[in-house]
Scaffold this motif. Sequence first.
Motif, PDB file in Angstrom:
ATOM      1  N   SER A 102      29.397 -24.977  21.469  1.00  2.35           N
ATOM      2  CA  SER A 102      29.801 -26.074  21.431  1.00  2.35           C
ATOM      3  C   SER A 102      29.542 -27.106  22.525  1.00  2.35           C
ATOM      4  O   SER A 102      28.959 -26.922  23.505  1.00  2.35           O
ATOM      5  N   GLU A 103      29.049 -27.777  21.531  1.00  2.00           N
ATOM      6  CA  GLU A 103      28.592 -28.998  22.624  1.00  2.00           C
ATOM      7  C   GLU A 103      30.082 -30.498  22.663  1.00  2.00           C
ATOM      8  O   GLU A 103      29.242 -31.693  23.317  1.00  2.00           O
ATOM      9  N   LYS A 117      26.715 -31.796  31.596  1.00  2.00           N
ATOM     10  CA  LYS A 117      26.593 -33.495  31.399  1.00  2.00           C
ATOM     11  C   LYS A 117      27.354 -34.211  30.387  1.00  2.00           C
ATOM     12  O   LYS A 117      27.528 -35.385  30.761  1.00  2.00           O
ATOM     13  N   ALA A 118      27.738 -33.675  29.121  1.00  2.00           N
ATOM     14  CA  ALA A 118      28.547 -33.897  28.402  1.00  2.00           C
ATOM     15  C   ALA A 118      29.939 -34.428  28.893  1.00  2.00           C
ATOM     16  O   ALA A 118      30.347 -34.695  28.933  1.00  2.00           O
ATOM     17  N   PRO A 125      37.744 -31.230  28.184  1.00  2.00           N
ATOM     18  CA  PRO A 125      36.186 -31.008  27.783  1.00  2.00           C
ATOM     19  C   PRO A 125      36.387 -29.299  28.028  1.00  2.00           C
ATOM     20  O   PRO A 125      35.003 -29.138  27.940  1.00  2.00           O
ATOM     21  N   ILE A 126      36.503 -28.934  29.127  1.00  2.00           N
ATOM     22  CA  ILE A 126      36.599 -27.686  29.754  1.00  2.00           C
ATOM     23  C   ILE A 126      38.146 -26.752  29.348  1.00  2.00           C
ATOM     24  O   ILE A 126      38.812 -26.550  29.943  1.00  2.00           O
ATOM     25  N   ARG A 127      37.168 -24.941  29.099  1.00  2.00           N
ATOM     26  CA  ARG A 127      38.388 -24.852  29.105  1.00  2.00           C
ATOM     27  C   ARG A 127      38.027 -23.661  29.792  1.00  2.00           C
ATOM     28  O   ARG A 127      36.950 -22.843  30.031  1.00  2.00           O
ATOM     29  N   SER A 128      38.639 -22.003  30.148  1.00  2.10           N
ATOM     30  CA  SER A 128      38.383 -21.518  31.414  1.00  2.10           C
ATOM     31  C   SER A 128      39.312 -20.374  30.853  1.00  2.10           C
ATOM     32  O   SER A 128      40.061 -20.129  30.476  1.00  2.10           O
ATOM     33  N   TYR A 129      38.835 -18.911  30.967  1.00  2.00           N
ATOM     34  CA  TYR A 129      38.679 -18.132  30.430  1.00  2.00           C
ATOM     35  C   TYR A 129      38.688 -16.528  31.066  1.00  2.00           C
ATOM     36  O   TYR A 129      37.775 -16.743  31.630  1.00  2.00           O
TER      37      TYR A 129
END
Length: 285
Positions: free
Chosen positions: A135-136, A38-39, A204-208
């Motif tokens: 994390s928010e 949602k953020a 605001p999106i991180r993929s690992y």
Amino acid sequence: MCDSEVPITIAMPSDILFTEQDDRMSPGPVFAFVKALKAVNDILRKEYPDSKELFRVLLISDKKSDSLKTAIREHEMEELITPEPVSPSQYLIDKLKRERTHLYLASEQSKAEEAANASIAAATVFIPENMEQVSEEELRVVFDGDAGLFSNQSERVFQTEELQGFLEHERENVEIPMNEGPFKGFLEALEKLKKKWDLNTKCPIRSYLVTARSAGCGGYRALNTLLSWHLEMDEAVFLGGPGKGPTLEKIKPHIFFDDQMRHVKAALKVGTLACLVPESRAQHN
């Protein structure tokens, strides 16, 4: 607005997102993950008010509850009431396909397996006793490689021919990209969404990618496969065998996907919400 823009639909049963207490709905174990979705949506709506390319949460429920409906409205979600037909599982699978579901989070392994056999990216949610604070400010998603992002062909080689056979197989096929696994489509949707942010703006999106593969031929083949798909991860960690717990403890992801129960258990020990990816019939095709 691009015509190809579609929402990234994530479906889950309501009982893993909310817990009902005294006719009120309280945040459940998957709430932090959905809150992060949602953020990201809030940021996207400010920058691209006409875009359809947002996260869409579809809650699955077999009961009519006023408190649940209120919670769904408050958190901008959608509800799917599942009736009790002759074959409720098939009804749900058909509905998930019609809704173009990118990810289905199940609370029961049998339902995750049924969805996976229908070529829907699915996983069973396991909840740690003490969840780590996440994390928010950004959404963090961790994927396993083999049988997750990639097919399980190399993993089957490891199971039948053990480590030496696996290493030889990867060395012989190092330049050949692997076939796609069940979660390639979900990663693809995330990476497409991330391209809305330019290089000068923090996404605001991180993929690992966190894999037991080493940084040798096995690791190179994994990166080569992602490159052939025109996909990039923010970080790739090649452990070469050790447990994944310490790495997950550092990343603090909102959600982690793996096909091995031992890695799921390691994630739970460090407070990470972990999802077990089932083996599907499609993996053997």
